[in-house]
Scaffold this motif. Structure first.
Motif, short mmCIF file in Angstrom:
data_model
loop_
_atom_site.label_atom_id
_atom_site.label_comp_id
_atom_site.label_asym_id
_atom_site.label_seq_id
_atom_site.Cartn_x
_atom_site.Cartn_y
_atom_site.Cartn_z
N ASN A 162 14.03 -13.67 1.72
CA ASN A 162 14.52 -12.95 0.54
C ASN A 162 15.77 -12.13 0.89
OD1 ASN A 162 12.52 -13.50 -1.55
ND2 ASN A 162 11.11 -12.44 -0.17
N PRO A 163 16.87 -12.77 1.08
CA PRO A 163 18.04 -12.01 1.52
C PRO A 163 18.73 -11.22 0.40
CG PRO A 163 18.58 -14.34 1.32
CD PRO A 163 17.12 -14.22 1.04
N TYR A 164 18.53 -11.67 -0.83
CA TYR A 164 19.27 -11.05 -1.93
C TYR A 164 18.43 -10.01 -2.65
CZ TYR A 164 22.41 -14.98 -1.21
OH TYR A 164 23.26 -15.87 -0.64
N PRO A 165 19.10 -8.99 -3.20
CA PRO A 165 18.35 -8.00 -3.99
C PRO A 165 17.68 -8.64 -5.20
CG PRO A 165 20.75 -7.62 -4.13
CD PRO A 165 20.53 -8.67 -3.10
N GLN A 166 16.54 -8.10 -5.58
CA GLN A 166 15.83 -8.62 -6.76
C GLN A 166 15.50 -7.47 -7.70
OE1 GLN A 166 12.91 -11.72 -5.89
NE2 GLN A 166 13.33 -11.40 -3.73
N PRO A 167 16.53 -6.89 -8.31
CA PRO A 167 16.31 -5.68 -9.12
C PRO A 167 15.31 -5.88 -10.24
CG PRO A 167 18.56 -6.52 -9.40
CD PRO A 167 17.93 -7.31 -8.30
N ASP A 168 15.22 -7.12 -10.74
CA ASP A 168 14.28 -7.34 -11.85
C ASP A 168 12.83 -7.21 -11.41
OD1 ASP A 168 15.16 -9.48 -10.34
OD2 ASP A 168 14.27 -10.93 -11.73
N LYS A 169 12.60 -7.27 -10.11
CA LYS A 169 11.21 -7.11 -9.63
C LYS A 169 10.91 -5.67 -9.23
CE LYS A 169 10.42 -11.79 -8.15
NZ LYS A 169 10.58 -12.70 -7.04
N LEU A 170 11.89 -4.79 -9.45
CA LEU A 170 11.73 -3.40 -9.02
C LEU A 170 11.82 -2.47 -10.23
CD1 LEU A 170 13.93 -3.68 -5.84
CD2 LEU A 170 11.52 -3.07 -5.86
N PRO A 171 11.22 -1.29 -10.11
CA PRO A 171 11.27 -0.37 -11.25
C PRO A 171 12.69 0.11 -11.54
CG PRO A 171 10.17 0.64 -9.36
CD PRO A 171 10.43 -0.78 -8.99
N ALA A 172 12.90 0.56 -12.75
CA ALA A 172 14.23 1.06 -13.13
C ALA A 172 14.57 2.31 -12.34
CB ALA A 172 14.23 1.38 -14.62
N LEU A 173 15.86 2.51 -12.13
CA LEU A 173 16.31 3.71 -11.41
C LEU A 173 16.01 4.95 -12.25
CD1 LEU A 173 19.84 2.41 -10.28
CD2 LEU A 173 17.75 2.51 -8.91
N VAL A 174 15.74 6.04 -11.57
CA VAL A 174 15.53 7.35 -12.21
C VAL A 174 14.57 7.24 -13.42
CG1 VAL A 174 16.74 9.54 -12.68
CG2 VAL A 174 18.02 7.64 -11.74
#
Ligand code: BGC
Length: 748
Positions: free
Chosen positions: A344-356
């Motif tokens: 998994n070299p690339y970021p996966q923002p959709d699998k992570l909670p929203a910032l702040v």
């Protein structure tokens, strides 16, 4: 089953990683190996031609300080797709006390004495940083420091080896999670190895002279605790330690870290700290610097490029062996595999909670609430009672400054996300309270008032004064040391003027370090020491001001009366002439021509005595706690034994509250002199009004081990004192004895 072995699945995973590392290493050219050891500074603007070329040639192992998701993706893409072996990059960033959601500065976090909340804070930071592809943070900083002049004290966890170790380990767990390869986990880095916090005069980067015994007993234990919690990397330090700069220090990096502690992770230098070996006067040129650093065991060079320029010739000359380089590269590759970067070299923002997001803000608020230390509260001036007030004067440059409350090392924090005290009080009290706001001073450093008549009028026309003073973020942090640690600018003068109104005056201090508060302490009714509390400063402080929550922070660092007392810390040695209340004389009370030997002849300052303004572990609450029934399961224990210590803690006030129950010991006679008190354990308990709770500690003899004159770690028979209570000056005490014929040596 051998309890010391990790579970079978973990052993298998580690064997698989080992095999993959070996297979990959076998395919690598020397240039590619040396390339993995390089870490370059990135640019948010894009991938430079030089970096692109280096990546295509497989000659870059890591990039630091970029958070543009597009640039990070492009960097990883080139590394994976356009290079021969497709090795992903470590993407490093100083995520020190939050990424976008900013938590209190680490020194403030330490004041919470709450490892669970600190772990959650690091977890939130990891989840947020991972959204853009950061996979490695340069935290925790676990340098012991006993010098508030040092700007980086803000980034530290305070003066005590045990507290620092416990909280540093909590941060490691938070950043790395249970599985380093899981999405949202990032590698932690124990820094700065070692002795950086002992910089002479509190001047950043300065020389540190630390006797080996003190180094092992005080400065190194937090690093060992981080290692034991599985920290993935170590960073060396900028300082010269006893004549050998930490970034070329074989004793630290080879003997202690690798040989004695069997560390198998990777070691990165600090920013250009390898080329700086020459600046230190330790090496003659960059090539020698590369030699010393590689020989000591630094695997990756941050920013400077002595390795890429000189390692090959050092190998050809036979000064550095290929086998040595292979080991270093393996440390780097192992981390990349452990992080799951090949999968998994690339970021996966959709699998992570929203910032702040709301939860992250709540986690930051909880930690901010618990980090604030109530230092003074005369006549129960706090909490403020909304029903009894119609107006307050909210005065000071930090009352409504969404940026300054965030503190040092907030590369990615956004002032727009943070709420100030003014905003939060307005939101809390609405129309029921008139808030007369006055900045008074442009900055905390200003020597002239904006309009003192206006400020005084605001105070005069209000029922109470809430002052928000301290230090802006820029006054602490890296390379931001101060020789005078009083409230800067005209802030003391402001307090003295406002005191003339005789209105109840509450002082909130936001600062990156302990400040010397003695000149103003008698002029204010209450002090909430808030450090730099972060994004949620406003709402946390408002809850505390109005008693929605009772303060529960305890000092992780001693507060001196005046700067000349520094270093002043609770775990001092007794000396042969310990001071006492009776032996201390103030210079103003000395009779003319008093005999030279008439002044007590003990260890104190004629103008400051020997006590600090506030001791380590101290912090008040809106309720109060008493301690009773200290009981030891036995007054003796064997060298491999354990005793149970119980004590009743009673909330004898009328409100619920939290108390940090602290346990200290003293080894009365030892192979080397031991501190007058050492924190051994603590527990934070929540008690409702009137509640009594028995708190239980298991104290093992192994917790009393120390390094002796020969640098063996020993447990020694002998008598110990033990104290429990709510600060390092706790006086409920007992004694016990470790029995045995002789000292035994134990593993680090
Ligand atoms: C600091 C480190 C930091 C590094 C990378 C250095 O100046 O000493 O603590 O991690 O920069 O930003």
């Amino acid at each position: 089953m051998n309890k010391n072995l990790p579970p079978a699945s973990a052993q298998l995973a580690s064997q698989m990683t080992k095999d993959r590392v070996e297979i990959l290493l076998a395919k690598m050219t020397l240039a590619e190996k040396i390339g993995q050891m390089a870490q370059a500074h990135g640019s948010e603007d894009g991938v430079s031609d030089d970096q692109r070329r280096a990546l295509e040639l497989g000659q870059l192992g890591s990039v630091l300080n970029i958070v543009s998701i597009d640039v990070i993706c492009e960097l990883q893409r080139i590394a994976l797709e356009d290079s021969r072996l497709g090795i992903p990059l470590l993407i490093g960033r100083d995520v020190i006390h939050g990424y976008k959601t900013i938590f209190p500065i680490p020194l403030g976090q330490a004041a919470s004495w709450n490892p669970e909340l600190i772990e959650q804070g690091a977890r939130v930071a990891a989840l947020e940083a991972a959204t853009v592809g950061v996979n490695w943070t340069f935290a925790p900083m676990i340098d012991i420091t006993r010098d508030p002049r040092w700007g980086r004290i803000a980034e530290s966890l305070g003066e005590d080896p045990y507290l620092c170790g416990e909280l540093g380990a909590a941060m490691v767990r938070g950043f790395q999670g249970k599985d380093l390869s899981a999405i949202g986990s990032i590698a932690a880095c124990a820094k700065h190895f070692a002795g950086y916090g002992a910089a002479e005069g509190g001047v950043d980067y300065n020389t540190a002279i630390i006797a080996e015994n003190e180094l092992r007993n005080v400065y190194l234990p937090p690093f060992k605790a981080a290692l034991d919690s599985g920290v993935a990397s170590f960073m060396t330090a900028f300082n010269d330690l006893n004549g050998v700069p930490a970034s070329g220090n074989e004793f630290l990096l080879k003997q202690i870290l690798r040989e004695e502690w069997c560390y198998q992770g990777m070691v990165v230098s600090d920013w250009e700290s390898i080329v700086q070996l020459t600046e230190h006067g330790f090496t003659a040129n960059d090539k020698e610097a590369a030699f010393e650093a590689a020989n000591a065991g630094i695997d990756m060079e941050m920013v400077s490029n002595t390795y890429s320029q000189h390692l090959e010739s050092l190998i050809i000359e036979g000064r550095i062996s290929l086998a040595q380089v292979d080991e270093m590269v393996k440390n780097i590759l192992r981390l990349k595999f452990r992080l799951g970067l090949f999968e998994n070299p690339y970021p996966q923002p959709d699998k992570l909670p929203a910032l702040v997001n709301h939860d992250h803000r709540q986690a930051a608020k909880k930690l901010a609430l618990e980090s604030v230390v109530l230092l003074k509260n005369s006549h129960q001036s706090l909490p403020l009672r909304l029903s009894a007030l119609s107006s307050i004067a909210l005065i000071g440059p930090l009352a409504d400054d969404a940026y300054e409350q965030l503190g040092t090392w907030i590369f990615d924090g956004d002032a727009d996300d943070s709420e100030t005290v003014l905003q939060a009080i307005n939101a809390f009290a609405g129309d029921s309270l008139t808030v007369n706001v006055d900045r008074a001073l442009e900055t905390t450093r200003s020597n002239t008032f904006i309009d003192i008549d206006r400020t005084m009028a605001a105070a005069q026309s209000s029922d109470a004064i809430v002052l928000c003073l301290g230090e802006e973020s820029i006054l602490s942090g890296e390379a931001h040391s101060r020789a005078d640690i009083s409230l800067p600018g005209a802030q003391e003068q402001l307090i003295h003027l406002l005191a003339k109104t005789a209105k109840p005056m509450i002082l909130i201090v936001m600062a990156g370090r302990p400040l010397t508060l003695e000149p103003i302490i008698d002029h204010v009714d209450a002090i909430l020491y808030a450090w730099h509390p972060g994004t949620m400063a406003g709402t946390a402080l408002t809850d505390l001001l109005f008693g929605e929550v009772s303060p529960s922070g305890k000092l992780p660092i001693t507060f001196p009366r005046m700067v000349g007392q520094v270093p002043i810390y609770y775990g001092k040695k007794n000396t042969g002439k310990p001071p006492s209340a009776e032996s201390v004389v103030h210079m103003n009370d000395i009779a003319p021509r008093a005999a030279q030997t008439s002044l007590g002849m003990s260890a104190f300052h004629l103008d400051a005595g020997f006590t600090p303004l506030f001791p380590f572990g101290f912090g008040l609450s809106y309720t109060s706690f008493t301690y009773e029934n200290l009981h030891l399961s036995s007054s003796t224990m064997n060298i491999d034994g354990v005793i149970t210590v119980t004590v009743d803690v009673i909330n004898c006030g009328e409100r619920e509250g939290q108390e940090v129950v602290q346990l200290y010991t003293r080894d009365l006679a030892a192979n080397v002199t031991r501190p007058v008190k050492e924190l051994k354990q603590f527990q934070k308990v929540h008690l409702s009004a009137g509640e009594r709770q028995q708190v239980k500690f298991l104290l093992k003899a192994s917790a009393l081990a120390f390094y002796d004159r020969k640098m063996n770690r020993i447990i020694e028979p002998g008598v110990f004192h033990l104290w429990t209570g709510g600060s390092s000056t706790a006086d409920l005490n007992a004694s016990f004895e470790i029995i045995g014929d002789k000292a035994v040596t134990v593993a680090p």
